[in-house]
Design a protein around this motif. Structure first.
Motif, PDB file in Angstrom:
ATOM      1  N   GLN A  84       0.995   7.705  -9.355  1.00 20.07           N
ATOM      2  CA  GLN A  84      -0.410   7.362  -9.169  1.00 20.07           C
ATOM      3  C   GLN A  84      -1.249   7.549 -10.436  1.00 20.07           C
ATOM      4  O   GLN A  84      -2.453   7.290 -10.419  1.00 20.07           O
ATOM      5  CB  GLN A  84      -0.985   8.219  -8.039  1.00 20.07           C
ATOM      6  N   ARG A 115      -1.229  -3.399 -13.919  1.00 17.29           N
ATOM      7  CA  ARG A 115      -1.662  -4.149 -12.729  1.00 17.29           C
ATOM      8  C   ARG A 115      -1.724  -5.618 -13.081  1.00 17.29           C
ATOM      9  O   ARG A 115      -2.336  -6.005 -14.077  1.00 17.29           O
ATOM     10  CB  ARG A 115      -3.030  -3.648 -12.253  1.00 17.29           C
ATOM     11  N   TYR A 125       3.710  -1.222  -6.276  1.00 16.53           N
ATOM     12  CA  TYR A 125       2.733  -1.066  -5.182  1.00 16.53           C
ATOM     13  C   TYR A 125       2.048  -2.410  -4.983  1.00 16.53           C
ATOM     14  O   TYR A 125       1.352  -2.897  -5.883  1.00 16.53           O
ATOM     15  CB  TYR A 125       1.727   0.007  -5.593  1.00 16.53           C
ATOM     16  N   ALA A 178       4.585   1.238 -12.010  1.00 18.76           N
ATOM     17  CA  ALA A 178       4.446   2.517 -12.711  1.00 18.76           C
ATOM     18  C   ALA A 178       5.722   2.815 -13.487  1.00 18.76           C
ATOM     19  O   ALA A 178       6.838   2.568 -13.005  1.00 18.76           O
ATOM     20  CB  ALA A 178       4.162   3.644 -11.719  1.00 18.76           C
ATOM     21  N   GLN A 199       0.643   2.999 -15.549  1.00 20.25           N
ATOM     22  CA  GLN A 199       0.640   1.816 -14.697  1.00 20.25           C
ATOM     23  C   GLN A 199       0.255   0.536 -15.442  1.00 20.25           C
ATOM     24  O   GLN A 199      -0.399   0.568 -16.480  1.00 20.25           O
ATOM     25  CB  GLN A 199      -0.353   2.013 -13.542  1.00 20.25           C
ATOM     26  N   ASN A 227       0.811  -1.217   0.000  1.00 24.19           N
ATOM     27  CA  ASN A 227       0.000   0.000   0.000  1.00 24.19           C
ATOM     28  C   ASN A 227       0.846   1.271   0.000  1.00 24.19           C
ATOM     29  O   ASN A 227       0.466   2.285   0.588  1.00 24.19           O
ATOM     30  CB  ASN A 227      -0.971   0.013   1.192  1.00 24.19           C
ATOM     31  N   TRP A 244       3.627   3.336  -2.942  1.00 28.41           N
ATOM     32  CA  TRP A 244       4.448   3.323  -4.149  1.00 28.41           C
ATOM     33  C   TRP A 244       5.908   3.525  -3.753  1.00 28.41           C
ATOM     34  O   TRP A 244       6.236   4.446  -2.995  1.00 28.41           O
ATOM     35  CB  TRP A 244       4.014   4.451  -5.086  1.00 28.41           C
ATOM     36  N   ASN A 279      10.979   8.498  -4.363  1.00 30.15           N
ATOM     37  CA  ASN A 279       9.831   7.683  -3.956  1.00 30.15           C
ATOM     38  C   ASN A 279       9.465   7.952  -2.504  1.00 30.15           C
ATOM     39  O   ASN A 279      10.298   8.396  -1.706  1.00 30.15           O
ATOM     40  CB  ASN A 279      10.118   6.194  -4.188  1.00 30.15           C
ATOM     41  N   GLN A 282       3.427  12.038  -6.401  1.00 32.45           N
ATOM     42  CA  GLN A 282       2.100  11.810  -6.975  1.00 32.45           C
ATOM     43  C   GLN A 282       2.149  11.188  -8.368  1.00 32.45           C
ATOM     44  O   GLN A 282       1.191  10.541  -8.783  1.00 32.45           O
ATOM     45  CB  GLN A 282       1.347  13.135  -7.087  1.00 32.45           C
TER      46      GLN A 282
END
Length: 327
Positions: free
Chosen positions: A278, A285, A304, A183, A283, A150, A152, A251, A275
């Motif tokens: 995000q 996943r 993440y 990312a 990104q 939780n 980055w 980071n 930021q």
């Protein structure tokens, strides 16, 4: 010729009338807070300009996102890599930043041997070991000690030579949740406003292990490592040693301040830079299945681990490859 009835054409020798512009409607004062995320279309370059983007010959590449993440099909990673296959896999890693391999189910020694194709393995005394000191084991169940989930982050940027890459394999996968996201920090850099890029291109920042590990270790557990891991300084924007691309290299786990700025100005700029990971367009996943393996370029990415699997167990083993000094 007779003019048409109702024509508004000007009489010969006269200047046509130009309609007055419509008044601009008045709007109430409005603005978004400064230093927020940019909203709108983004430049998404998967590879540097001029890159020789040619087909792969030894495996199939299945893209998972626009600039980052590809599944590699048709390989058995338990078998030794030829020099040619290693070269082609490295090209895929440079182009896609993280590679996914379904259902490999490698033994711990085989996972280490695969990673060694890219260099010496790194140890991390701050994390729980697996079968060997160069294997980190994350075994999470309900009520277990939290680790790097939780948030980055880029691995071990508190070292003078942060890891070049890492190979992660899921041994036990929860029935739902437990995905990992990555990312693309070259895309993050490309899309910063020009004035921000100008400010950070030559900037340097301090990295320290304490902020990241203080989230889940006590001062008594952390203190013995202060001499082994003193704060280090890295460029805010690093050059990739193989592609030459500029990449954002700060980071939220380990970067504490920007050299030469006061605390308030440093915090404000770092919040903006943190930021950038995000942004969904940068990104990929990955939804894990047992035995899946991910190999990522730690120089070019942040990741993440999503802790959304409740009381279920999730077991992963990671091998990290020693890297170079960022420049």
């Amino acid at each position: 010729m007779t003019a048409l009835t109702g024509s508004t054409a000007p009489a010969p020798g006269t200047t046509p009338a130009i309609p007055a512009p419509a008044a601009t409607p008045a709007l109430r004062p409005h603005r978004i807070p400064a230093d927020g995320l940019y909203e709108g279309p983004r430049l998404l370059r998967r590879t540097p300009d001029g890159w020789d983007d040619r087909p792969y010959e030894r495996f199939e590449v299945v893209p998972q996102a626009a600039t980052i993440g590809a599944e590699i099909r048709g390989l058995d990673l338990s078998r030794p890599l030829s020099a040619e296959l290693r070269t082609e896999l490295n090209r895929a890693l440079l182009e896609w930043k993280v590679l996914f391999f379904r259902g490999q189910r490698l033994s711990s020694p085989a996972q280490r041997e695969f990673a060694r194709n890219w260099g010496e393995l790194e140890t991390n005394p701050l994390l729980a070991p697996g079968d060997s000191k160069d294997v980190v084991r994350f075994d999470k169940t309900a009520g277990g000690v939290p680790t790097f989930e939780n948030v980055w982050h880029t691995d071990v940027t508190f070292r003078e030579r942060p890891a070049m890459g890492a190979v992660l394999q899921l041994r036990t996968v929860p029935p739902a949740g437990g995905d990992t996201m990555w990312a693309d920090m070259a895309a993050a850099y490309d899309n910063l406003p020009p004035e921000i890029r100008a400010r950070i291109n030559e900037a340097r920042a301090v990295h320290d292990y304490l902020p990241g590990f203080a989230r889940f270790y006590s001062p008594a557990q952390l203190a013995p490592f202060q001499e082994e891991f003193p704060p280090v300084v890295h460029p805010v924007v690093r050059r990739h040693p193989e592609t030459g691309r500029r990449m954002l290299f700060v980071n939220a786990s380990f970067t504490t301040r920007i050299v030469g700025l006061g605390r308030a100005a440093s915090d404000r700029l770092l919040r903006l830079l943190f930021q950038q990971a995000q942004v969904p367009e940068y990104q990929v996943r990955w939804r894990w299945q047992p035995g899946d393996l991910a190999f990522w370029d730690n120089r070019a990415t942040q990741h993440y681990a999503v802790n959304d699997y409740g009381t279920h167990r999730r077991v992963a083993e990671r091998v990290a490859i020693a890297g170079d000094r960022p420049y």
